[in-house]
Design an enzyme around this catalytic site. Sequence first.
Site, PDB file in Angstrom:
ATOM      1  N   GLY A  33       0.810  -1.216   0.000  1.00 19.81           N
ATOM      2  CA  GLY A  33       0.000   0.000   0.000  1.00 19.81           C
ATOM      3  C   GLY A  33       0.837   1.256   0.000  1.00 19.81           C
ATOM      4  O   GLY A  33       0.547   2.225  -0.717  1.00 19.81           O
ATOM      5  N   ASP A  34       1.914   1.254   0.790  1.00 20.13           N
ATOM      6  CA  ASP A  34       2.808   2.411   0.851  1.00 20.13           C
ATOM      7  C   ASP A  34       3.438   2.686  -0.510  1.00 20.13           C
ATOM      8  O   ASP A  34       3.557   3.838  -0.943  1.00 20.13           O
ATOM      9  CB  ASP A  34       3.914   2.182   1.886  1.00 20.13           C
ATOM     10  CG  ASP A  34       3.372   1.774   3.251  1.00 20.13           C
ATOM     11  OD1 ASP A  34       2.216   2.122   3.541  1.00 20.13           O
ATOM     12  OD2 ASP A  34       4.097   1.115   4.009  1.00 20.13           O
TER      13      ASP A  34
ATOM     14  N   LYS B  46      -5.729  -5.260  12.342  1.00 14.63           N
ATOM     15  CA  LYS B  46      -6.365  -4.758  11.121  1.00 14.63           C
ATOM     16  C   LYS B  46      -7.404  -5.732  10.548  1.00 14.63           C
ATOM     17  O   LYS B  46      -8.141  -5.383   9.623  1.00 14.63           O
ATOM     18  CB  LYS B  46      -5.305  -4.484  10.050  1.00 14.63           C
ATOM     19  CG  LYS B  46      -4.312  -3.390  10.424  1.00 14.63           C
ATOM     20  CD  LYS B  46      -3.317  -3.155   9.306  1.00 14.63           C
ATOM     21  CE  LYS B  46      -2.317  -2.071   9.660  1.00 14.63           C
ATOM     22  NZ  LYS B  46      -1.356  -1.806   8.560  1.00 14.63           N
TER      23      LYS B  46
ATOM     24  N   GLU C 292      -7.192   6.462   4.991  1.00 13.45           N
ATOM     25  CA  GLU C 292      -6.940   5.857   3.693  1.00 13.45           C
ATOM     26  C   GLU C 292      -7.615   6.677   2.592  1.00 13.45           C
ATOM     27  O   GLU C 292      -8.056   7.785   2.836  1.00 13.45           O
ATOM     28  CB  GLU C 292      -7.460   4.408   3.668  1.00 13.45           C
ATOM     29  CG  GLU C 292      -6.738   3.453   4.619  1.00 13.45           C
ATOM     30  CD  GLU C 292      -7.351   3.402   6.003  1.00 13.45           C
ATOM     31  OE1 GLU C 292      -6.788   2.727   6.884  1.00 13.45           O
ATOM     32  OE2 GLU C 292      -8.399   4.056   6.209  1.00 13.45           O
TER      33      GLU C 292
ATOM     34  N   CYS D 219     -15.371   1.883  20.582  1.00 14.05           N
ATOM     35  CA  CYS D 219     -14.053   2.512  20.421  1.00 14.05           C
ATOM     36  C   CYS D 219     -13.559   2.269  18.994  1.00 14.05           C
ATOM     37  O   CYS D 219     -13.617   1.145  18.492  1.00 14.05           O
ATOM     38  CB  CYS D 219     -13.085   1.921  21.448  1.00 14.05           C
ATOM     39  SG  CYS D 219     -11.443   2.674  21.420  1.00 14.05           S
TER      40      CYS D 219
ATOM     41  N   CYS E  99      -3.569  -2.313  20.652  1.00 14.38           N
ATOM     42  CA  CYS E  99      -4.877  -1.777  21.030  1.00 14.38           C
ATOM     43  C   CYS E  99      -4.625  -0.815  22.191  1.00 14.38           C
ATOM     44  O   CYS E  99      -4.638  -1.216  23.353  1.00 14.38           O
ATOM     45  CB  CYS E  99      -5.836  -2.896  21.441  1.00 14.38           C
ATOM     46  SG  CYS E  99      -7.500  -2.320  21.874  1.00 14.38           S
TER      47      CYS E  99
ATOM     48  N   CYS F 124     -13.241  -2.403  17.934  1.00 17.09           N
ATOM     49  CA  CYS F 124     -13.397  -1.606  16.714  1.00 17.09           C
ATOM     50  C   CYS F 124     -13.607  -2.488  15.492  1.00 17.09           C
ATOM     51  O   CYS F 124     -14.285  -2.107  14.538  1.00 17.09           O
ATOM     52  CB  CYS F 124     -12.185  -0.696  16.506  1.00 17.09           C
ATOM     53  SG  CYS F 124     -10.619  -1.572  16.315  1.00 17.09           S
TER      54      CYS F 124
END
Length: 362
Positions: A87-88, A195, A291, A304, A320, A332
């Site tokens: 992704g980077d 993630k 993103e 949260c 976390c 989350c």
Amino acid sequence: MASIELSFIDYPKVTIDSKKELLVKIRDESGELATQKKIKKGIVDLKVPVLREWIVEVFNGEKKVFNHQLKLENQVVFIKFIDVALGDAIIWPAYIEEFRKKYKCKVYVKTRYPELFEKSYPNITFLKKGQHMKNVDVQITPMAIVDGAPMLDGPPAILNLKKQELRTKIDKPPLKRNIKKKYVCIATHSSSYYKYWLRKNGWNDIIKYLKELGYEVLCIDGDDIADYGLVKMRVPDGCIKRTGMRPLSERVNDLYFCDFFIGLGSGLSWLAWAVEKPVVMIAGFSLENCEFKTPYRVINKNVCYGCYGKRGNMNDPFYCPEHYGTSRQHECSREITFEMVKEKISKLILSSSRALPQAADQ
């Protein structure tokens, strides 16, 4: 007479050798990035990994004895990334191209996956594995992302560009449709456990729902199993598993012919975005502006959420910062329900069906 030497490798540096004490100033044009130091012998530097047309001034008392502003036009600029994720790597080329056009310089880039970008950006030289640069005028080794900051804010800040979302172009291989029926691509793995979509049976319910709608479901994860020591994450059953560490050209081909993509805040979501596919992104660990923009982001704001980059060790796969070690750890992700994802899928399909008559008329 004093000796003054300049270098713009990694960051601006001024080497001084003088019998008298001199005041050395380094700044960018805005003055926001600046340093100064009195010195007779040694180095004055400004350790910020950004590209600017740096101004260097040297004073002997009140008298300015040296003045230089770096001009990037026609300079050889080397942007060197270290250990970047998929992704980077995808985020940067569009911004580097804007930088090249703005400053009219010769840009060389060392990054992972150069085969994704070479044809789309012919005026940028992407170094292949084993290639090295010589005779560089300016070089930086930037942070690919800044933890906690919106991922698309980093490149314009480092390259001195206007803040905006730019979508990187991806080289397309010879394309061949391998699945006759309409299909959806999914990717269920990520680089860290926090993630993941941790809802029990979440992916199984999604696959079942998509099949009821007449879709095949193609999983393009790199691994069948991801081992995090305390837990192993497996690709869900019921889908076509095109897993394994395949060439990215195959992933581009699979994405090109799919109707849409469902994934996490991970590299394959960025690849799908770059291929211009609608992306349903299931991610509670980061804020929505972290993103790329998508109207199909799935996040539960009743628990949260958005803790990414707040504090703590983000290299811990079980990161976390608010509820580590409690029953609320990773809520989350765990509290994103199948119904929430289904709602975004339905919205996407409805939006796509409305767009079809317009496309047919053009």
